[in-house]
Enzyme design. Structure first.
Site: not given
Lengths: 264, 594
Positions: B190, B274, B316
């Site tokens: 992320e 992800n 996600d």
């Protein structure tokens, strides 16, 4: 008798909140123009001004401003005030806002292409730098606006985490000719443009349509622990009394400022 | 003799792991040298003293508090009559002497990771354990170091720094040792990290190869022998071309789950996380090679096949969940299989030679997609559940932690069932809230998770991977965030976040025994044979992790969006348990197994 004891407890609690022996500030040690552990940020200057007014010594709890910042600083009892948070920020109790700014586009001062909006077709050919929040599918408002307008192919992302603040990296890329424009939050744009190695300018673009829930302007306030009304009220007093001094500090750092909405 | 022993040991390892993956009926050596028990990631113990008929007598034989409050997710590692336990940050390693009844400390090792690493870890400062091989103990630190210790003395043999905290990288996974190489991966997608899996020389710590999950084929170690099964995974430099220009450089696809290995095919298998850190609308394309499974050669890292579970991930849905290897008849023919219960809600049964998906059926309530097209391999996304800025989307199922997160499943070759610890969570992207990270204001999605249909947030499912159906399930109040363990006594173990460590009949799901621990269990239970010949069950308690951060990190239950939206679903956990790690070891009373 019980309600009396309760009232007394509340009194004692607020007395404790008033009886501070220092202004304990939670801050990022390396995030200019806001704060730096050497005290050179505008939030450091404002903190000093507030502490002096309250006749309290100034103390810092330093932590990089990332996910969990509020929890790990104020939440852990290490400090009592965050100098800059968006007004109404849910995780803290906020004071009255003391400035308002906006996202802007930064360009080289000699740039001949000057897009007039986030959906200006000229942007599609430009290398535009945007910050990457990367949290819960989020993006900065210009990031959303550019994606919405299909400005993707030459857009360059800058993660917030890195060796220096993302604003510094973006402005350097702009100065080195690796970017044609950078979309930045006002305080970062103003400060870094002021200190860049080549002349830069910033412009506010009109807020685009068709982006529900997105805002390009934010009012900034101070944040205290949720429910700490006593400290909030004291800070509000200082913010009202010293508004023009604070504005002078912001001006010194080149922060683009918009008129604050009238306070209730 | 000195020449002979390592070879013999290597052979034993090869036989043990190889047979567990392929035949699974060879005698168990009584050790637990890697987090998932064997290279096939079965978490199946061949020990059978503890059975469905005597497990009710299981009793505590040792209990050591760890003194740490972070989530304890590690598997205790058992080798050479020693138990090795890796703590959450600051990643202290304890070695306990199994030859003494009280399991006294043999040595401890303090790696002293940088404190700033704590600010990076997305979801509590966990560690998923170490690996033992050839007299060495290997583990990772949160600040991106792989460290090798002398297993006898705890003396440091080498340490190699593999990533940069300042760029958002961290390491939480348990290494796997294959053919003299230590396989490790990074976390932090992320935050703009580029994902990789790295092989280190077990003897020296030197980097042998690194395979990135994004970028040009040469960085991904894709060459002439790369033969993905589906057309959409074929093409030159897809790790660049399936992204907007340069977005791959920070595109995520980290590898923070478990690695498995088939010694016959000589392939390692692992999942990629992800894509990041762009909002989906800012990264059109399949975003290769994120949210998928790689098969690679352990010697060179060369990719042999890849399958993308979730192209252009919107929710996600990391693809990092474990790949469990076993051989079984499929439509009349014994096939080399790989079972993968994914975050996106499906259990995939894959031919691990080719990467062909044989079946993909949902094991949780799923609204974000309507199945997998077995002709093309593509997940059929439901456009109504796509997130868009400023648009409210409700009943996104499974939510961001997926049908199952990191918590590893177990496979029994006896029952031929996959035992899946998982959650039953949906989420709403309702209101929007203002965030301010690093002095950058933005309006983010306000994710709020809550229990899916039935109201229970957790499930323990016994899944028949061949018939692709649920055989039995046990509902749990909280998400089941612990690993699973299944034994040749046909008993299956797992723990709950409110601190119940449970034993179930592996065939029926009937509860046979439970024990209340001092803190919620999110660790990986293991089983071993002690020097006294008895079968033991060991597990770490110590609630935390993404799901349990409300307790371990003392989050405010009034803030439903804290802990990336998980707190909304976990408000009552604080009343049900408390933070604090402890090792629990159980056995039958002396003589009971006879």
């Amino acid at each position: 008798v019980r309600s009396l004891a309760f009232a007394l407890a509340i009194l004692l609690a607020s007395a404790a909140a008033f009886a501070q022996d220092a202004l304990r500030v939670c801050a990022d040690p390396d995030n200019l123009p806001y704060s730096h552990e050497n005290g050179s940020g505008f939030e450091n200057r404002i903190a000093k001004l507030v502490a002096d007014d309250l006749k309290l010594p100034l103390q810092y709890a330093w932590l990089p401003d990332r996910r969990g910042f509020v929890r790990k600083t104020m939440g852990a009892g290490l400090c009592d005030v965050i100098i800059g948070v968006p007004a109404g920020f849910e995780r803290v109790t906020t004071t009255i806002p003391y400035y308002r700014s906006a996202y802007v586009i930064v360009e080289r001062a000699d740039s001949r292409v000057t897009p007039a909006s986030y959906d200006d077709p000229a942007l599609k050919k430009m290398r535009v730098g945007v910050q990457l929040v990367g949290n819960d599918l989020a993006a900065t408002p210009p990031g959303h606006a550019l994606a919405h307008a299909g400005v993707i192919e030459h857009t360059v992302g800058f993660p917030l985490a890195g060796d220096e603040p993302s604003g510094a990296r973006m402005i350097r890329a702009l100065a080195h000719g690796e970017l044609d424009a950078a979309a930045l939050w006002g305080p970062q744009a103003g400060w870094y443009a002021m200190h860049a190695s080549v002349p830069l300018r910033w412009r506010m673009l009109p807020v685009p349509d068709g982006l529900p829930g997105q805002r390009f302007e934010f009012s900034i306030a101070m944040g205290v622990k949720r429910g700490d009304a006593a400290l909030r009220d004291k800070l509000n007093e200082v913010l009202r009394g010293r508004a023009s001094d604070i504005d002078m500090i912001l001006a010194e750092y080149g922060v683009p400022r918009l008129p604050l909405e009238a306070q209730p | 003799m000195p020449l002979f022993r390592p070879v013999a040991f290597f052979l034993v390892l090869l036989l043990a792991a190889g047979s567990a993956a392929v035949h699974a009926q060879a005698p168990d050596d009584g050790q637990w040298t890697m987090a998932a028990k064997d290279w096939g990631n079965t978490r199946f113990s061949g020990l059978a003293q503890i059975t469905a008929s005597n497990v009710s007598q299981l009793a505590l034989v040792a209990n050591h508090p760890t003194g740490l409050k972070g989530g304890h997710e590690a598997a205790p590692i058992i080798a050479d009559n020693t138990m090795f336990v890796v703590m959450p940050y600051p990643n202290t390693v304890f070695a306990l002497d199994l030859t003494q009844p009280t399991l006294p400390l043999k040595w401890r090792f303090e790696p002293s990771p940088q404190a700033s690493a704590q600010g990076i870890a997305c979801c509590d400062v966990v560690n998923r354990g170490g690996a033992y091989a050839d007299g060495r103990f290997f583990f990772n630190t949160l600040d991106n170091q792989t460290i090798a210790l002398d297993a006898k003395t705890g003396k440091e043999l080498w340490r190699t720094k593999l990533g940069e905290i300042k760029l958002g990288e961290s390491m939480t996974m348990a290494p796997l040792v294959v053919k003299g190489k230590v396989l490790v991966g990074n976390a932090g997608g992320e935050l703009g990290v580029r994902g990789w899996l790295t092989a280190l020389d077990a003897a020296t710590g030197r980097i042998a190869w690194r395979a990135y999950a994004t970028g040009p084929d040469k960085d991904v170690l894709i060459g002439a022998n790369f033969k993905p099964y589906y057309a959409s995974d074929r093409g030159t430099d897809l790790g660049v071309r399936s992204w907007p220009p340069d977005a791959w450089k920070i595109g995520g696809g980290t590898s923070w789950g478990f690695v498995s290995y088939d010694p016959v095919l000589d392939l390692i298998y692992y999942g990629t996380a992800n894509p990041g850190p762009w909002n989906p609308e800012q990264r059109p394309g399949d975003n290769k090679w994120t949210s998928g499974i790689f098969a690679r050669r352990p010697d060179t890292g060369e990719a042999v096949w890849y399958y993308q579970l979730t192209p252009h991930d919107l929710h996600d849905y990391d693809g990092i969940n474990e790949n469990v290897l076993f051989d079984a008849p499929w439509q009349g023919q014994v096939r080399k299989l790989l079972a993968h219960p994914d975050r996106n809600g499906y259990v995939y049964l894959i031919d691990r030679t080719t990467g062909q998906v044989l079946s993909a059926e949902p094991y949780v309530h799923t609204t974000t997609s309507s199945g997998v097209d077995l002709q093309t391999g593509r997940l059929r996304f439901n456009p109504a559940k796509e997130p868009h800025a400023g648009v409210t989307v409700r009943s996104v199922c499974p939510g961001s932690p997926g049908g199952k997160d990191w918590q590893p499943s177990a496979y029994s070759p006896r029952t031929r069932l996959l035992y899946i610890p998982h959650q039953n969570l949906c989420q709403d992207q309702t209101a929007y809230e203002v965030s301010y990270i690093a002095g950058t204001p933005y309006v983010g999605a306000d994710l709020k998770m809550y229990a899916g249909p039935g109201g229970n947030r957790g499930v323990f499912t016994a899944w028949d991977p061949i018939d692709a159906r649920k055989v039995w399930e046990v509902d749990e109040n909280f998400p089941v965030w612990s690993g699973a363990l299944v034994t040749a006594g046909d008993v299956v173990f797992y723990g709950t976040m409110d601190g119940w460590f449970k034993a179930l009949d592996a065939k029926t799901g009937q509860l046979l025994w439970k024990y209340k621990t001092s803190s919620g269990v999110i660790g990986q239970p293991v089983s071993y044979r002690g020097p006294d010949g008895r079968q033991y069950i060991a597990v770490l308690a110590g609630v935390g992790g993404w799901a349990g951060a409300i307790v371990s990190s003392n989050l405010d239950p009034r803030d439903g969006t804290a802990g990336a939206g998980f707190v909304n679903a976990m408000r009552d956990l604080k009343a049900a348990t408390q933070a604090g790690g402890a090792l629990y070891v159980f056995a039958l009373p002396q003589g009971a197994a006879k």
